[in-house]
Design an enzyme around this catalytic site. Structure first.
Site, PDB file in Angstrom:
ATOM      1  N   HIS A 210     -18.935  21.434  29.923  1.00  0.00           N
ATOM      2  CA  HIS A 210     -19.841  22.057  30.897  1.00  0.00           C
ATOM      3  C   HIS A 210     -20.562  20.980  31.684  1.00  0.00           C
ATOM      4  O   HIS A 210     -20.428  19.790  31.382  1.00  0.00           O
ATOM      5  CB  HIS A 210     -20.802  23.041  30.229  1.00  0.00           C
ATOM      6  CG  HIS A 210     -21.811  22.431  29.308  1.00  0.00           C
ATOM      7  ND1 HIS A 210     -21.484  21.839  28.102  1.00  0.00           N
ATOM      8  CD2 HIS A 210     -23.175  22.317  29.410  1.00  0.00           C
ATOM      9  CE1 HIS A 210     -22.579  21.407  27.509  1.00  0.00           C
ATOM     10  NE2 HIS A 210     -23.624  21.667  28.283  1.00  0.00           N
TER      11      HIS A 210
ATOM     12  N   HIS B 241     -24.392  29.436  27.491  1.00  0.00           N
ATOM     13  CA  HIS B 241     -25.237  28.244  27.676  1.00  0.00           C
ATOM     14  C   HIS B 241     -25.221  27.866  29.164  1.00  0.00           C
ATOM     15  O   HIS B 241     -26.277  27.683  29.769  1.00  0.00           O
ATOM     16  CB  HIS B 241     -24.706  27.122  26.802  1.00  0.00           C
ATOM     17  CG  HIS B 241     -25.443  25.825  26.924  1.00  0.00           C
ATOM     18  ND1 HIS B 241     -26.729  25.650  26.479  1.00  0.00           N
ATOM     19  CD2 HIS B 241     -25.062  24.624  27.451  1.00  0.00           C
ATOM     20  CE1 HIS B 241     -27.110  24.400  26.727  1.00  0.00           C
ATOM     21  NE2 HIS B 241     -26.117  23.760  27.314  1.00  0.00           N
TER      22      HIS B 241
ATOM     23  N   ASP C  34     -25.956  15.361  30.080  1.00  0.00           N
ATOM     24  CA  ASP C  34     -25.718  14.691  28.795  1.00  0.00           C
ATOM     25  C   ASP C  34     -24.278  14.895  28.314  1.00  0.00           C
ATOM     26  O   ASP C  34     -23.909  14.410  27.233  1.00  0.00           O
ATOM     27  CB  ASP C  34     -26.731  15.148  27.729  1.00  0.00           C
ATOM     28  CG  ASP C  34     -26.645  16.620  27.386  1.00  0.00           C
ATOM     29  OD1 ASP C  34     -26.542  17.442  28.318  1.00  0.00           O
ATOM     30  OD2 ASP C  34     -26.685  16.969  26.183  1.00  0.00           O
TER      31      ASP C  34
HETATM   32 FE    FE Z   1     -26.039  19.167  25.592  1.00  0.00          FE
HETATM   33 ZN    ZN Z   2     -25.760  21.615  27.631  1.00  0.00          ZN
END
Ligand code: FE
Ligand code: ZN
Length: 264
Positions: free
Chosen positions: A52, A108, A56
């Site tokens: 995704h 998410h 990070d």
């Molecule tokens: Fe993450």
């Molecule tokens: Zn994430």
């Protein structure tokens, strides 16, 4: 084949899978830990799989791709570094001589994908491997930044249907704090208590708690257990409006997620 979680940032893991010659990495949020591992192990980076768009998870992609020529695969519908092989549910990519099946797992983020190989061939017995980014964590699940509880529940249901011996490679070491919450939801879950003790021992020795075993997650992870009586009752205690006969599965799931968001 060897599977290694490379620590990155505070609590991320960049998963590295290799056959002693070539490697793939998943969600390299930074490039440096990957460069160090490739050099130490004498590996050539062949593929970069991304789940995704969060920084990070993608921060090191461009630098690694440029330096190694590795193929980059990622979700079709999210903003990603280019060039990118764009993937959706039902696609399959070849990496390290294995087939990686792509699953759409929104919740998410809206376009979050996961990668599953039925036979990544770790150890003596070929075993299934799942790279699930920030969807499923050991003892928990990702926050709902771009999706609904119903979407995340459906995504977790898909992952829960994979073989029980699947090694679940999550992108964060959140296990101990997840398990503290899980114990609040299910204080009488003996499997959960035993697993929490095991994980505390691992962390005390500086070891990762991952990959997680999917069959065990089904016994201890409240977000995979939102239809179990014990979890439904705990959700009702947290949110009394759920104490009606007609509450839906996703309402229970939403209550558990909200409880976790507030949990200290
Ligand atoms: Fe993450
Ligand atoms: Zn994430």
């Amino acid at each position: 084949m060897k599977l290694i979680p490379l620590p990155a940032f505070n609590d991320n893991y960049i998963w590295l899978l290799h056959d002693n010659v070539r490697a793939l990495v998943v969600d390299p949020g930074e490039a440096q830990p990957v460069f160090v591992a490739l050099q130490q192990l004498g590996l050539q980076l062949a593929s970069i799989l991304v789940t995704h768009h969060h920084g990070d998870h993608v921060g090191g992609v461009a630098e690694l791709a440029k330096a190694t020529g590795a193929q980059v695969c990622g979700p079709a519908s999210e903003k990603m570094p280019e060039p990118l092989t764009r993937l959706v549910q039902g696609d399959a990519v070849q990496a390290l001589g294995r087939t990686w099946h792509v699953m759409d797992v929104p919740g998410h983020t809206a376009g979050h994908i996961a990668y599953f190989s039925p036979d990544a061939g770790l150890g003596a017995m070929p075993s299934p491997v799942l790279f699930c980014g920030d969807t499923l964590f050991s003892g928990g699940c990702g926050r709902l930044f771009e999706g609904t509880p119903a979407q995340m529940l459906a995504s977790l249901d898909k992952l829960a249907a994979l073989p029980g011996n699947t090694q679940v490679c999550c992108a964060h070491e959140y296990t101990l704090s997840n398990l503290r919450f899980a114990c609040a939801v299910e204080p009488d879950n003996a499997d959960l208590k035993a697993y929490a003790g095991h994980c505390e021992g691992l962390r005390a020795r500086g070891l990762p708690t991952l990959p997680a075993d999917l069959a065990l997650e089904l016994k201890i992870n409240p977000f995979l257990r939102s239809r179990c009586d014990s979890v439904v009752q705990a959700a009702q205690a947290f949110q009394p409006s759920l104490c009606t006969a007609e509450h839906s599965d996703s309402e229970v799931f939403a209550a558990i997620r909200e409880w976790k968001n507030q949990f200290k």
